[in-house]
Design a protein around this motif. Structure first.
Motif, mmCIF file in Angstrom:
data_model
loop_
_atom_site.group_PDB
_atom_site.id
_atom_site.type_symbol
_atom_site.label_atom_id
_atom_site.label_comp_id
_atom_site.label_asym_id
_atom_site.label_seq_id
_atom_site.Cartn_x
_atom_site.Cartn_y
_atom_site.Cartn_z
ATOM 1 N N MET A 1 29.097 1.810 21.633
ATOM 2 C CA MET A 1 28.546 2.933 20.907
ATOM 3 C C MET A 1 29.122 2.956 19.497
ATOM 4 O O MET A 1 30.277 2.623 19.278
ATOM 5 N N GLN A 33 21.287 11.398 18.491
ATOM 6 C CA GLN A 33 21.697 10.139 19.112
ATOM 7 C C GLN A 33 20.470 9.380 19.561
ATOM 8 O O GLN A 33 19.561 9.935 20.180
ATOM 9 N N THR A 34 20.467 8.084 19.246
ATOM 10 C CA THR A 34 19.419 7.178 19.695
ATOM 11 C C THR A 34 20.104 5.976 20.302
ATOM 12 O O THR A 34 20.774 5.210 19.589
ATOM 13 N N GLY A 35 19.989 5.833 21.603
ATOM 14 C CA GLY A 35 20.653 4.727 22.284
ATOM 15 C C GLY A 35 22.148 4.793 22.068
ATOM 16 O O GLY A 35 22.785 5.816 22.322
ATOM 17 N N ASP A 36 22.730 3.711 21.552
ATOM 18 C CA ASP A 36 24.175 3.631 21.332
ATOM 19 C C ASP A 36 24.582 4.006 19.916
ATOM 20 O O ASP A 36 25.707 3.728 19.497
ATOM 21 N N LEU A 37 23.687 4.649 19.173
ATOM 22 C CA LEU A 37 23.978 5.047 17.803
ATOM 23 C C LEU A 37 23.877 6.562 17.684
ATOM 24 O O LEU A 37 22.858 7.155 18.007
#
Length: 132
Positions: A1, A33-37
């Protein structure tokens, strides 16, 4: 992340930590938050109501609830929590890991070294994460 903290919000976090020293400061970070970002878009300082504020933090539950409601109203989610260690280190204390209850990164501002680090704290085992 990866957690992206804009410079203006990092400056606000450091200012909060400096104002509270030698007490530990505490606050939450809102964003998206989008996925691991995770992108931080807002900082919400909270009151530290710990009986030992020079050594640990305990966020004021009323302040926390207001911050979470403000995030929701602005279309944000909780992306991280932060607190300071006025005398260092930038690593989670045993109390930090034991009391971690949110599945988000925890940022620690080490005022002695002026170092900011982020960790996941699952099952009392600190896991460093990337902070930009």
């Amino acid at each position: 992340m990866t957690l992206i903290l804009p410079a203006t919000l990092a400056d606000a976090l450091w200012a909060h930590a400096a104002r509270e020293a030698p007490r530990e400061c505490v606050g939450v970070l809102g964003g998206r938050q989008t996925g691991d970002l995770a992108q931080v878009t807002a900082l919400y300082p909270l009151g530290n109501i710990s009986a030992r504020p020079e050594h640990e933090y305990l966020a004021d539950p009323g302040h926390l609830l207001r911050a979470l409601r403000a995030m929701t109203a602005d279309g944000q989610t909780l992306v991280a929590l932060y607190h300071s260690h006025p005398r260092g280190p930038s690593w989670p204390s045993p109390t930090d890991t034991r009391l971690a209850s949110y599945p988000v990164p925890y940022l620690i501002a080490d005022l002695r070294r002026r170092e900011l680090r982020a960790f996941r704290l699952p099952a009392c085992q600190p896991v460093p994460i990337e902070l930009e």
